[in-house]
Design a protein around this motif. Structure first.
Motif, short mmCIF file in Angstrom:
data_model
loop_
_atom_site.label_atom_id
_atom_site.label_comp_id
_atom_site.label_asym_id
_atom_site.label_seq_id
_atom_site.Cartn_x
_atom_site.Cartn_y
_atom_site.Cartn_z
N ILE A 133 66.30 -10.36 55.91
CA ILE A 133 65.26 -11.18 56.54
C ILE A 133 65.79 -11.78 57.83
CG2 ILE A 133 63.86 -13.29 56.35
CD1 ILE A 133 63.63 -12.90 53.45
N SER A 134 64.98 -11.73 58.87
CA SER A 134 65.34 -12.41 60.13
C SER A 134 64.16 -13.27 60.55
CB SER A 134 65.65 -11.35 61.20
OG SER A 134 65.38 -11.86 62.49
N ILE A 135 64.43 -14.43 61.10
CA ILE A 135 63.35 -15.25 61.63
C ILE A 135 63.59 -15.45 63.11
CG2 ILE A 135 62.30 -17.56 61.61
CD1 ILE A 135 62.63 -17.52 58.57
N GLY A 136 62.62 -15.10 63.92
CA GLY A 136 62.71 -15.33 65.36
C GLY A 136 63.29 -14.18 66.15
N LYS A 137 63.85 -13.17 65.49
CA LYS A 137 64.42 -12.05 66.24
C LYS A 137 64.14 -10.72 65.55
CE LYS A 137 68.45 -10.69 68.88
NZ LYS A 137 69.09 -9.51 68.36
N LEU A 138 63.55 -9.82 66.31
CA LEU A 138 63.35 -8.46 65.82
C LEU A 138 64.66 -7.71 66.05
CD1 LEU A 138 61.37 -6.20 64.85
CD2 LEU A 138 60.88 -5.78 67.26
#
Lengths: 390, 372
Positions: free
Chosen positions: B175-180
Motif C-alpha cells: 500500500i502507498s499513500i500519496g505516491k503512485l
C-alpha cells in the motif's frame, strides 16, 4: 367538527380512442401521445390543474389504458401524490348489477359519482385530455362564483370562417349562454366551446342521474347535458379564454401544434417558471451536439446525440441523428434513431423507431407522413403518407 | 442486498476552491445536469441498496435541497432510505479531521442497521459501478476489506491523500499513500467494503486514540502489521476522478467521448438526479453549436464550441463561448465572449464582456455574480 373535503374536483376525460391520429394511437390512448419533445398531451391539463391549485383529479380511461396508467403512476411528477386527493385513474369497472364501458362523456362522470362524492365538492371541473393549452382554472372558477352560475363553459374566440367546425355558444350581453349549436352551418357567434366545464356539483349530479334514466340520450355533455340545462333555464355562462389553445385530434393539428412551439409569434410558452408544464422524467443525460451538427430553429430535449442536421423540428428525449442525416419540418418522438444519410421531411416519427441509413421519409409537399411507434424503415427505402406499411 | 451505504459529502471540499464555498463537494454540478452525489447514489440505488447514510459537515443546504426526499432514486422508502448525518455538535466540537472521525457521526446509523456489509464512498470519483458484483467478489475473497481500485491513466495527477495498491491477483501486497510507485499499481477509488461490525469497532477504537484517517491510520498501519487481509476489486470501465479544479474541468469535457458517455450513463443503470421540469432546449436559426453538452431549458442563439451548458442557460445573440462550463441559470449577454471559464450558477455576463482563463487555470466566476 369540520368535514374534510375539497372545494373543487377535476374530472379529466381521457377515454377517447383518438382514431384520427391513426397509427400513433394504435396501442396508446390519445392523451399519452408524446408532444413537444418531452411531454405527453395529458401533461397540459394535468399541469394546468396543479398550477391552478387543484389537487384532486380523476382521470377516466378506457381505451388502451396501460401506457397511460403507467405514465400517471402515483402522480408524483405533477405533485399529485397526495394522501387526501391527488390523482386517480378511473377505468370503467364491473358493478354488482351490471358492467359497462363509458358510453359517453356524461356517462363517464355518472359512473364515478361515488368518487366525486368522497370529496363532497361544491364544484366539478370537467376537462378533456386532448388539447394543448395553458390555463389557470382558478380564474374561471372565480368567474363562475362571481356570476352565480350553475354551469360555466370556457370559450375561445375563433375566426368566423372556422366557427362552423366548433360547438358554438350564442351569448347574451352579460355573458350568459342562451343557445348552444354544434357545428352550425351559419354561425351566429364566434365563441367556440373548449370542452371545459365548471358545474355546481349537486346540479350536475342531479342531471347526470336523470340523463342516465333517459334511454334515448347519448350521455354526452355537448349533445345532452348542456341543451337540457339550457332548456330548464339554468344559469349558464361563457368564460372567455384568451391564449393559445389547440385541439390535437388529427395528424395535421398534432404536427401544427408542435411547430407552433417553434414560432416566437405564437404564445404557447413552455418556458415559464411560474407556470411549468410537468412531465414524467426518464433519467437521460444531457444532449451531446457534435461538431458536425447543424441545428436551426429546433427544440432538442435531453438524452439526444445529434451529429446530423435538424431544421424547424422537434427532437424528443433520447433520439439520435447520425452523421449526414437531415430532419426538417418534423416531429421525432422519444428514443428514435435516424441513421446516417437518412432524411425526414414533413413527418411525425413515432417512439422507438429506427430510420435506417439513406432511407427517406416524407415529401416536400407539406402533406404530413407518419411512422407509427416501434417501426423500422429499412435502409434506402423511400416512404411517405399517413398509412405507411412496414 | 445485505449491505448499507455510507457517503462522505465534504471530504475534498478544499480542493475545489471557490466552487465549494457555498456547497459541499457532493453537490458540485457536473455534466450538464448532475451533481457529484448523483453518481454514487444512483450506483447504490441501482445495486439494490435501500439504506444509505450521507455524512455531512457544513454547507449542506444545497445538498439537502438537491436530494429532497430522494424519490428520484427511489430511496424514499418506508422502512429505510437516505439518512442525512450532520455532525453531532456540542458547541465544543471541532470539525472532523478525517473520514474515521467523520464516521463517528454515523455510529447510530451503523448500529441501527442489521446488514452485514458497509460500502463506503466518496463522491468525487465518477463511474457506473455495480456494488452487487463488488459484494460477491468480497465474499468470495474471504478478505477483511475490499478496496475498489482502477488503473491509473497516463499522465494523471494525484493528491497526497490518494491510495495506491500493489496486487497479486485479487490480493493486496503493498500500500502507498500519496505516491503512485509505478503504472502496475492500482489507484483507489475512495470506495471500500467492510463488515459493519468491524467498522463500528474500528471507529470506537481509533477515534478515541486520535487516529482519524481510515486509509492511513487504519488500513495502511494494520496492513503493514500483518493484521489485515485486503482484497482488491479491479474496476475496468471509465473512472473520472475529480480531485482538483483542473481535473474537474477536464472531466466534464470527457463526457463528449461517446464511449465514456455510454459507460457512465449506462442504459441498464441510469444516473438519476433532481427533476427540474425545464422545457426542451431551443436552438435559434442563428445559433452555431459545435461539440457541446447541453441540458434542458437552454435558449441558444449565439455560438458555442467545446463547452458544457447546464439547465436554463440563455446564450444571447452574437455571444461566443469556447472551452467553458456554464452552470444553471446563467445568462451570457450579446456579443460577450468566454474562453476557459467556469461560470457558476445564476451568473449574469453582460453584453460585450470578454473573459478568458487558461486550460491549466480556468477562470471561475462565482455563483450569482453580475459581470459587467
Amino acid at each position: 367538527m369540520q368535514e374534510r373535503r375539497k372545494k373543487c374536483v377535476a374530472m379529466l376525460l381521457a377515454g377517447g380512442q383518438g382514431s384520427r391520429l391513426g397509427v400513433l394511437t394504435k396501442h396508446t390512448a390519445k392523451p399519452a401521445v408524446p408532444f413537444g419533445g418531452k411531454y405527453r398531451i395529458i401533461d397540459f391539463p394535468l399541469s394546468n390543474c396543479v398550477n391552478s391549485g387543484l389537487d384532486t383529479v380523476g382521470i377516466m380511461t378506457q381505451y388502451q389504458p396501460l401506457e397511460l396508467n403507467d405514465y400517471i403512476g402515483n402522480g408524483r411528477p405533477w405533485g399529485l401524490n397526495r394522501s387526501f386527493g391527488g390523482v386517480h385513474v378511473l377505468p370503467p369497472y364491473a358493478k354488482s348489477k351490471k358492467s359497462e364501458w363509458y358510453k359517453g362523456t356524461a356517462n363517464a362522470i355518472y359512473q364515478n359519482i361515488h368518487f366525486v362524492d368522497r370529496y363532497n365538492p361544491d364544484y366539478v371541473i370537467v376537462l378533456s385530455g386532448d388539447h394543448i393549452y395553458k390555463m389557470d382554472y382558478s380564474k374561471m372558477l372565480d368567474y363562475h362564483k362571481e356570476k352565480g352560475s350553475d354551469c360555466t363553459i370556457a370559450v375561445l374566440d375563433v375566426p368566423l370562417e372556422e366557427a362552423s367546425r366548433f360547438g358554438i355558444m350564442n351569448l347574451n350581453d352579460d355573458g350568459s349562454i342562451y343557445e348552444f349549436e354544434e357545428k352550425p352551418k351559419q354561425p351566429k357567434s364566434t365563441k367556440a366551446s373548449m370542452g371545459i366545464y365548471i358545474f355546481n356539483w349537486q346540479i350536475l349530479k342531479q342531471y347526470l342521474i336523470e340523463d342516465e334514466k333517459n334511454p334515448s340520450s347519448s350521455n354526452d355533455f355537448g349533445k345532452d347535458i348542456i341543451p337540457k340545462l339550457l332548456n330548464d333555464n339554468k344559469k349558464l355562462f361563457a368564460y372567455l379564454f384568451e391564449g393559445y389553445w389547440k385541439d390535437v385530434g388529427t395528424i395535421e393539428s398534432l404536427w401544427e401544434a408542435n411547430m407552433d412551439l417553434l414560432d416566437p409569434e405564437i404564445p404557447v410558452q413552455l418556458k415559464d417558471p411560474d407556470f411549468r408544464i410537468y412531465a414524467r422524467n426518464y433519467a437521460k443525460p444531457s444532449s451531446y451536439i457534435s461538431k458536425d451538427a447543424v441545428l436551426e430553429n429546433s427544440f432538442v430535449s435531453e438524452g439526444c446525440v445529434i451529429k446530423g442536421t435538424a431544421k424547424n423540428s422537434v427532437i424528443s428525449v433520447g433520439c439520435e441523428i447520425e452523421e449526414g442525416a437531415v430532419v426538417e419540418n418534423s416531429v421525432i418522438m422519444p428514443n428514435t434513431v435516424i441513421k446516417k444519410g437518412a432524411c425526414v421531411n414533413y413527418s411525425i416519427i413515432g417512439e422507438d423507431c429506427v430510420i435506417e441509413e439513406n432511407a427517406s421519409v416524407g415529401t416536400d409537399d407539406k402533406k404530413i407522413s407518419v411512422i407509427g411507434h416501434d417501426k423500422v424503415v429499412p435502409s434506402g427505402a423511400v416512404v411517405s403518407g399517413q398509412e405507411v406499411k412496414l | 442486498m445485505n449491505s448499507i451505504g455510507i457517503i462522505f459529502s465534504n471530504i475534498y471540499d478544499v480542493a475545489m476552491g471557490e466552487l465549494t464555498k457555498r456547497r459541499t463537494v457532493a453537490s458540485m454540478p457536473f455534466g450538464g445536469r448532475y451533481r457529484f452525489i448523483d453518481f454514487v447514489l444512483s450506483n447504490m440505488a441501482n445495486s439494490s441498496l435501500t439504506s444509505v447514510g450521507i455524512i455531512t459537515k457544513y454547507n449542506y443546504q444545497s445538498l439537502m435541497d438537491h436530494l429532497g426526499s430522494c424519490s428520484e432514486w427511489d430511496l424514499n422508502r418506508k422502512n429505510s432510505g437516505v439518512y442525512i448525518l450532520p455532525p453531532f455538535s456540542t458547541g465544543f466540537t471541532n470539525v472532523y479531521r478525517g473520514n474515521l472521525e467523520a464516521l463517528e457521526n454515523a455510529l447510530s446509523f451503523l448500529n441501527a442497521n442489521k446488514e452485514k456489509y458497509v460500502i463506503m464512498c466518496d463522491t468525487t470519483v465518477i463511474c457506473n459501478i455495480n456494488f452487487e458484483d463488488v459484494i460477491e467478489n468480497h465474499k468470495k475473497s474471504g478478505a477483511d476489506i475490499t478496496v475498489i481500485a482502477a488503473p491509473a491513466q497516463q499522465g494523471e495527477q494525484f493528491t497526497d491523500s490518494d491510495l495506491f495498491v500493489k496486487c497479486a491477483g485479487n490480493k493486496v501486497t503493498d500500500i502507498s499513500i500519496g505516491k503512485l510507485i509505478d503504472q502496475s499499481w492500482l489507484v483507489g477509488m475512495g470506495m471500500f467494503v467492510i463488515e459493519r461490525k468491524r467498522l463500528i469497532q474500528t471507529i470506537e477504537d481509533y477515534v478515541s486514540r486520535g487516529r482519524f484517517s481510515f486509509e492511513r491510520d487504519y488500513l495502511q498501519d494494520e496492513f503493514n502489521l500483518g493484521n489485515l487481509n485486503l482484497n482488491v476489486y479491479k474496476f475496468e470501465k471509465t473512472v473520472l476522478r475529480n480531485h482538483s479544479i483542473k481535473s474537474y474541468f477536464e472531466n466534464n469535457f470527457k463526457l463528449m467521448d461517446l464511449t465514456v458517455r455510454d459507460e457512465i450513463f449506462s442504459k441498464g443503470a441510469p444516473i438519476y438526479t433532481k427533476v427540474r421540469d425545464e422545457a426542451p432546449s431551443f436552438y435559434h436559426k442563428d445559433s452555431v453549436i459545435e461539440g457541446c453538452i447541453i441540458a434542458d431549458g437552454c435558449t441558444m442563439i449565439g455560438t458555442a464550441k467545446d463547452s458544457i451548458f447546464f439547465r436554463d442557460v440563455h446564450l444571447k445573440k452574437g455571444s461566443l463561448v469556447k472551452n467553458s462550463i456554464v452552470m444553471q441559470g446563467a445568462k451570457i449577454g450579446k456579443g460577450a465572449s468566454l474562453e476557459y471559464v467556469i461560470v457558476d450558477k445564476n451568473v449574469i455576463i453582460e453584453d460585450n464582456v470578454a473573459l478568458k482563463g487558461s486550460p491549466e487555470i480556468p477562470l471561475i466566476i462565482p455563483k450569482g455574480t453580475i459581470v459587467s
